[in-house]
Write a protein that holds these residues in place. Sequence first.
Motif, PDB file in Angstrom:
ATOM      1  N   TYR A 178      -3.749  -2.380   2.353  1.00 55.76           N
ATOM      2  CA  TYR A 178      -5.164  -2.541   2.006  1.00 55.76           C
ATOM      3  C   TYR A 178      -5.635  -3.949   2.362  1.00 55.76           C
ATOM      4  O   TYR A 178      -6.726  -4.132   2.893  1.00 55.76           O
ATOM      5  N   ASN A 179      -4.809  -4.951   2.070  1.00 55.07           N
ATOM      6  CA  ASN A 179      -5.165  -6.324   2.383  1.00 55.07           C
ATOM      7  C   ASN A 179      -5.319  -6.516   3.884  1.00 55.07           C
ATOM      8  O   ASN A 179      -6.278  -7.140   4.342  1.00 55.07           O
ATOM      9  N   ALA A 180      -4.405  -5.975   4.652  1.00 55.19           N
ATOM     10  CA  ALA A 180      -4.472  -6.120   6.105  1.00 55.19           C
ATOM     11  C   ALA A 180      -5.704  -5.432   6.686  1.00 55.19           C
ATOM     12  O   ALA A 180      -6.269  -5.900   7.671  1.00 55.19           O
ATOM     13  N   LEU A 181      -6.123  -4.342   6.053  1.00 53.60           N
ATOM     14  CA  LEU A 181      -7.279  -3.587   6.537  1.00 53.60           C
ATOM     15  C   LEU A 181      -8.587  -4.014   5.865  1.00 53.60           C
ATOM     16  O   LEU A 181      -9.642  -3.453   6.150  1.00 53.60           O
ATOM     17  N   ARG A 182      -8.495  -4.981   4.968  1.00 50.79           N
ATOM     18  CA  ARG A 182      -9.659  -5.473   4.213  1.00 50.79           C
ATOM     19  C   ARG A 182     -10.318  -4.367   3.414  1.00 50.79           C
ATOM     20  O   ARG A 182     -11.541  -4.219   3.411  1.00 50.79           O
ATOM     21  N   LEU A 183      -9.503  -3.594   2.733  1.00 48.64           N
ATOM     22  CA  LEU A 183      -9.998  -2.475   1.930  1.00 48.64           C
ATOM     23  C   LEU A 183      -9.599  -2.636   0.481  1.00 48.64           C
ATOM     24  O   LEU A 183      -8.550  -3.190   0.174  1.00 48.64           O
ATOM     25  N   LEU A 184     -10.445  -2.098  -0.392  1.00 52.27           N
ATOM     26  CA  LEU A 184     -10.081  -1.918  -1.790  1.00 52.27           C
ATOM     27  C   LEU A 184      -9.613  -0.480  -1.932  1.00 52.27           C
ATOM     28  O   LEU A 184      -9.958   0.380  -1.114  1.00 52.27           O
ATOM     29  N   GLU A 185      -8.857  -0.190  -2.968  1.00 50.45           N
ATOM     30  CA  GLU A 185      -8.320   1.168  -3.125  1.00 50.45           C
ATOM     31  C   GLU A 185      -9.408   2.243  -3.147  1.00 50.45           C
ATOM     32  O   GLU A 185      -9.242   3.277  -2.486  1.00 50.45           O
ATOM     33  N   PRO A 186     -10.542   2.046  -3.852  1.00 48.84           N
ATOM     34  CA  PRO A 186     -11.584   3.094  -3.817  1.00 48.84           C
ATOM     35  C   PRO A 186     -12.157   3.315  -2.413  1.00 48.84           C
ATOM     36  O   PRO A 186     -12.489   4.442  -2.050  1.00 48.84           O
ATOM     37  N   GLU A 187     -12.237   2.253  -1.616  1.00 49.64           N
ATOM     38  CA  GLU A 187     -12.711   2.403  -0.236  1.00 49.64           C
ATOM     39  C   GLU A 187     -11.703   3.196   0.591  1.00 49.64           C
ATOM     40  O   GLU A 187     -12.078   4.023   1.423  1.00 49.64           O
ATOM     41  N   ALA A 188     -10.432   2.949   0.340  1.00 52.63           N
ATOM     42  CA  ALA A 188      -9.387   3.715   1.033  1.00 52.63           C
ATOM     43  C   ALA A 188      -9.489   5.193   0.655  1.00 52.63           C
ATOM     44  O   ALA A 188      -9.292   6.069   1.500  1.00 52.63           O
ATOM     45  N   LYS A 189      -9.837   5.464  -0.595  1.00 53.62           N
ATOM     46  CA  LYS A 189      -9.981   6.859  -1.031  1.00 53.62           C
ATOM     47  C   LYS A 189     -11.152   7.539  -0.321  1.00 53.62           C
ATOM     48  O   LYS A 189     -11.114   8.746  -0.083  1.00 53.62           O
ATOM     49  N   ILE A 190     -12.182   6.783   0.013  1.00 52.58           N
ATOM     50  CA  ILE A 190     -13.296   7.343   0.784  1.00 52.58           C
ATOM     51  C   ILE A 190     -12.794   7.771   2.161  1.00 52.58           C
ATOM     52  O   ILE A 190     -13.094   8.866   2.626  1.00 52.58           O
ATOM     53  N   ILE A 191     -12.023   6.900   2.789  1.00 48.24           N
ATOM     54  CA  ILE A 191     -11.469   7.233   4.102  1.00 48.24           C
ATOM     55  C   ILE A 191     -10.600   8.479   4.001  1.00 48.24           C
ATOM     56  O   ILE A 191     -10.674   9.376   4.838  1.00 48.24           O
ATOM     57  N   GLU A 192      -9.788   8.556   2.955  1.00 52.14           N
ATOM     58  CA  GLU A 192      -8.936   9.725   2.758  1.00 52.14           C
ATOM     59  C   GLU A 192      -9.756  10.989   2.512  1.00 52.14           C
ATOM     60  O   GLU A 192      -9.363  12.074   2.932  1.00 52.14           O
ATOM     61  N   ALA A 193     -10.904  10.853   1.845  1.00 54.20           N
ATOM     62  CA  ALA A 193     -11.735  12.018   1.500  1.00 54.20           C
ATOM     63  C   ALA A 193     -12.525  12.547   2.698  1.00 54.20           C
ATOM     64  O   ALA A 193     -12.816  13.747   2.766  1.00 54.20           O
ATOM     65  N   LEU A 194     -12.865  11.672   3.620  1.00 56.79           N
ATOM     66  CA  LEU A 194     -13.645  12.108   4.785  1.00 56.79           C
ATOM     67  C   LEU A 194     -12.773  12.948   5.721  1.00 56.79           C
ATOM     68  O   LEU A 194     -11.632  12.577   6.005  1.00 56.79           O
ATOM     69  N   PRO A 195     -13.308  14.069   6.204  1.00 55.86           N
ATOM     70  CA  PRO A 195     -12.530  14.895   7.129  1.00 55.86           C
ATOM     71  C   PRO A 195     -12.452  14.238   8.510  1.00 55.86           C
ATOM     72  O   PRO A 195     -13.303  13.425   8.868  1.00 55.86           O
ATOM     73  N   TYR A 196     -11.419  14.604   9.275  1.00 54.72           N
ATOM     74  CA  TYR A 196     -11.293  14.078  10.640  1.00 54.72           C
ATOM     75  C   TYR A 196     -12.477  14.504  11.503  1.00 54.72           C
ATOM     76  O   TYR A 196     -13.000  13.724  12.276  1.00 54.72           O
TER      77      TYR A 196
END
Length: 132
Positions: free
Chosen positions: A52-70
């Motif tokens: 997350y640090n390397a990608l400049r993301l917070l965990e909730p933002e990462a969950k958005i990426i995970e929730a979005l379909p390809y």
Amino acid sequence: NTIANVSTEPFTRMVEILINLTRAVAIARGKKEISKEDYEFVMKWFKKELVYNALRLLEPEAKIIEALPYDGSLTLDDIADAVKVTLSEAKKMVKHLLNWRYITQRSGEHMVMREYELTENGKAVKKIFETW
């Protein structure tokens, strides 16, 4: 895809944090030198935070990426529901993801009605998350 290919953060910064965490674990265990076990401990307990640090993301933002379909999109309401945050919080996170070009706006005049989808970088990040 690797983090180095996706991240805008210098990869050396993540490696520096990893080394320092591993060194701290070794010291906490009363050792003067880092061992493979110290590294494995850090990777077991801190891998997500490092990524997350390397990608400049917070965990909730990462969950958005995970929730979005390809191949598809979600509205802001859908995103807020998926990550269980308020609409206001979802707006802030979506703006951050737009700024870092992990997602893009697909359609709609008003922010709430717009649809958001993963960019190529966002898809690469999602693939990284799936390897955990």
